[in-house]
Design an enzyme around this catalytic site. Structure first.
Site, PDB file in Angstrom:
ATOM      1  N   CYS A 119      89.788  26.106  30.883  1.00  6.87           N
ATOM      2  CA  CYS A 119      89.536  25.760  32.285  1.00  6.87           C
ATOM      3  C   CYS A 119      88.187  25.093  32.503  1.00  6.87           C
ATOM      4  O   CYS A 119      88.062  24.140  33.277  1.00  6.87           O
ATOM      5  CB  CYS A 119      89.645  27.004  33.174  1.00  6.87           C
ATOM      6  SG  CYS A 119      88.376  28.274  32.835  1.00  6.87           S
ATOM      7  N   ASP A 136      93.765  23.142  40.020  1.00  7.47           N
ATOM      8  CA  ASP A 136      93.489  23.921  38.811  1.00  7.47           C
ATOM      9  C   ASP A 136      94.339  23.380  37.671  1.00  7.47           C
ATOM     10  O   ASP A 136      95.537  23.649  37.592  1.00  7.47           O
ATOM     11  CB  ASP A 136      93.786  25.400  39.069  1.00  7.47           C
ATOM     12  CG  ASP A 136      93.450  26.280  37.866  1.00  7.47           C
ATOM     13  OD1 ASP A 136      92.991  25.735  36.841  1.00  7.47           O
ATOM     14  OD2 ASP A 136      93.635  27.509  37.956  1.00  7.47           O
ATOM     15  N   HIS A 157      86.920  31.991  35.212  1.00  9.99           N
ATOM     16  CA  HIS A 157      87.832  30.872  35.468  1.00  9.99           C
ATOM     17  C   HIS A 157      87.235  29.898  36.478  1.00  9.99           C
ATOM     18  O   HIS A 157      86.893  30.283  37.600  1.00  9.99           O
ATOM     19  CB  HIS A 157      89.175  31.407  35.972  1.00  9.99           C
ATOM     20  CG  HIS A 157      90.251  30.365  36.029  1.00  9.99           C
ATOM     21  ND1 HIS A 157      90.655  29.666  34.923  1.00  9.99           N
ATOM     22  CD2 HIS A 157      90.994  29.887  37.067  1.00  9.99           C
ATOM     23  CE1 HIS A 157      91.621  28.812  35.263  1.00  9.99           C
ATOM     24  NE2 HIS A 157      91.820  28.928  36.556  1.00  9.99           N
TER      25      HIS A 157
END
EC number: 2.3.1.5
Length: 290
Positions: free
Chosen positions: A68, A122, A107
């Site tokens: 991420c 995302d 994250h």
């Protein structure tokens, strides 16, 4: 670093004139179908860094993927240069085995504001929890997408993401009890606040996740890529290919065990990844489900 090279990497050839939701969605979908979510560097003797130029070279020029902090950092850079109103947020991932959210913010996600509406973008979660479209930041609204139904819920300024999945059909019954399969139809994914974050806020986490024996990412070698009708994932030696909604309210999940000598070929054929160093696959049982 330039946008033309990035778009050549993702295959996006659409218009860049408007900073609207339609363009954002198209750019985003090209990214998640071209750039894998993967942590292979940890298991082939490489170090993951948060330096943007290093991330760019890894993903765009070496045609690798990332986790991420790499995928969403690069996406944020692209969108900002196109003129989108972007910022980074930090999320705490849910651990179903402990029935709790992580205590460490690990994250990184992108918030984009278009015409006064906020969206979460995302591109760095992977498998079936990977959104396919930017999600409007509204509480309590079901947002159906190809992977399933996503929903944000806000409580006391904390936002929670959850996902409802379809039933699963597993033709190879040897894998019907695999720990990679999610049993719950509704699954919590992560929680976050709207406090703006910087990439530097994740420097400790970046080191921790690739070195700690308690980290999911040291316990499993993961490579997963979204396709036009689902996703594929190589976790340790287990290759899965999922087709969304192949029958009404039913996802097809196909499992294959890959032999050591087939790993390199599988990475190239299924994910278009060629590693500079030899991968040592690993899959210690943990809370990672597809």
């Amino acid at each position: 670093m330039n946008l033309e090279e990035y778009f050549a990497r993702t295959g996006y050839k659409g218009s860049l004139e408007k900073q609207d939701l339609e363009t954002l969605t198209d750019i985003f979908q090209h990214h998640i179908r071209a750039v894998p979510f993967e942590n292979l560097s940890i298991h082939c003797g490489e170090k993951i860094t948060l330096d943007l130029e290093h991330v760019y070279n890894k993903i765009v020029r070496r045609k690798r993927g990332g986790w991420c902090m790499e995928n969403n950092q690069l996406l944020g850079w692209v969108l900002k240069h196109l003129g989108y109103d972007t910022s980074f947020l930090g999320a705490y991932v849910f651990n179903p085995h402990e029935n709790a959210y992580a205590s460490i913010m690990t994250h990184l996600v992108v918030k984009v504001v278009i015409d006064g509406k906020a969206y979460i973008v995302d591109g760095g979660f992977g498998v079936s929890y990977q959104m396919w479209q930017p999600m409007e930041l509204v509480s309590g609204k079901d947002q159906p997408q190809a992977p399933g139904v996503f929903r944000f819920t806000e409580k006391n300024a904390i936002w929670y993401l959850e996902k409802m999945r379809r039933k699963q059909y597993i033709p190879n019954q040897n894998f019907s009890n695999s720990d990679l399969l999610e049993n719950k139809e509704c699954r919590k994914v992560y929680m976050f606040s709207l406090e703006p974050r910087t990439v530097e806020d994740f420097s400790f986490q970046c080191t921790y996740l690739q070195t700690s024996p308690d980290s999911l990412f040291t316990k499993k070698s993961i490579c997963t890529l979204q396709t036009t009708d689902g996703f594929r994932a190589l976790i340790g030696w287990t290759l899965t290919e999922t087709t969304y909604n192949y029958k009404e309210n039913m996802d097809l999940v196909e499992f294959v065990t890959v032999q050591d000598e087939e790993v390199e070929k599988t990475l190239k054929e299924k994910f278009d990844i060629t590693l500079d160093r030899k991968l040592v696959p690993i899959n210690i049982k943990g809370f990672y489900t597809i």
